[in-house]
Design an enzyme around this catalytic site. Structure first.
Site, short mmCIF file in Angstrom:
data_model
loop_
_atom_site.label_atom_id
_atom_site.label_comp_id
_atom_site.label_asym_id
_atom_site.label_seq_id
_atom_site.Cartn_x
_atom_site.Cartn_y
_atom_site.Cartn_z
N GLY A 45 -12.10 0.60 0.45
CA GLY A 45 -12.11 1.64 1.47
C GLY A 45 -10.73 2.26 1.56
CD GLN A 50 -5.55 3.19 4.01
OE1 GLN A 50 -6.76 3.36 4.09
NE2 GLN A 50 -5.00 2.11 3.48
CB CYS A 96 -4.43 -2.88 4.70
SG CYS A 96 -4.31 -1.11 4.99
CG LEU A 97 -5.77 -0.18 -0.80
CD1 LEU A 97 -6.50 1.08 -1.25
CD2 LEU A 97 -5.51 -1.12 -1.96
CG HIS A 138 -9.73 -2.26 7.43
ND1 HIS A 138 -8.87 -3.35 7.51
CD2 HIS A 138 -9.07 -1.34 6.68
CE1 HIS A 138 -7.76 -3.08 6.86
NE2 HIS A 138 -7.86 -1.86 6.33
CD GLU A 139 -10.74 1.78 5.03
OE1 GLU A 139 -9.85 2.64 5.21
OE2 GLU A 139 -10.53 0.73 4.39
CG HIS A 142 -6.53 2.88 8.09
ND1 HIS A 142 -5.17 2.61 8.08
CD2 HIS A 142 -7.09 1.95 7.28
CE1 HIS A 142 -4.93 1.57 7.31
NE2 HIS A 142 -6.07 1.14 6.81
#
Length: 184
Positions: A45, A50, A96-97, A138-139, A142
């Site tokens: 995701g 991001q 997380c990226l 989670h997304e 963001h």
């Protein structure tokens, strides 16, 4: 196009993203770019903040999780709104990226109902549970300016402080391009 990924410490990650107006940008192209960026970084995701865009949009692809429940879970969420979160909270180790090489248990509700537009501007209202709900939560965080580390206890945050500071300085190993926070 593969975007560099914005890492911990950049203000765009802590800002509530703005809604996208229909026709203001090519959401199909942006979603393709986001999927490409996410896949190049081995993610499941990624949200627009991001990649440095403060927009209420994220993409998910649960197919890398080898579970038949995830086989059809590749979606674009534009201007999403979580309508309800229900069920017991359960812990799962998240990463997380934008916060590379850190993984911690995060408690989230097991089910959610969400309203959103897809890349064709078709409106949907759907309910998800389990891992699908967790990925969406989670997304969604963001685009609300919330990181998974914000869900951790004060003690856990203090324990991670040095690692998080290293990320802001670029002291990390990743196999994808990143954008470091601007130096003050």
């Amino acid at each position: 196009m593969i975007y560099p990924i914005v890492v911990y410490g950049d203000p765009v990650l802590k800002k509530k993203a703005r809604e996208i107006e229909k026709g203001e940008l090519d959401v199909k192209q942006l979603s393709e770019d986001m999927f490409e960026t996410m896949e190049a970084a081995s993610g499941i995701g990624i949200a627009a903040p991001q990649i440095g865009k403060s927009l209420r949009m994220f993409v998910v692809d649960g197919r890398p999780i080898e579970d038949e429940d995830m086989e059809d879970f590749k979606k674009v969420f534009i201007n999403p709104q979580i309508l309800e979160e229900t069920g017991d909270e359960w812990a799962f180790e998240e990463g997380c990226l934008s916060i590379p090489n850190i993984r911690e248990d995060v408690f989230r509700n097991e089910r959610l109902t969400i309203r959103y537009f897809d890349e064709n501007w078709v409106e949907h209202e759907e309910t998800y549970d389990g891992m699908k709900a967790r990925i969406i939560q989670h997304e969604y965080d963001h685009i609300e300016g919330i990181l998974f580390t914000d869900h951790l206890s004060p003690l856990k945050k203090r324990m991670l402080k040095g690692k998080l500071q290293n990320i802001t300085k670029g002291k990390m190993k990743v196999d994808y391009r990143v954008i470091l926070p601007a130096k003050k």
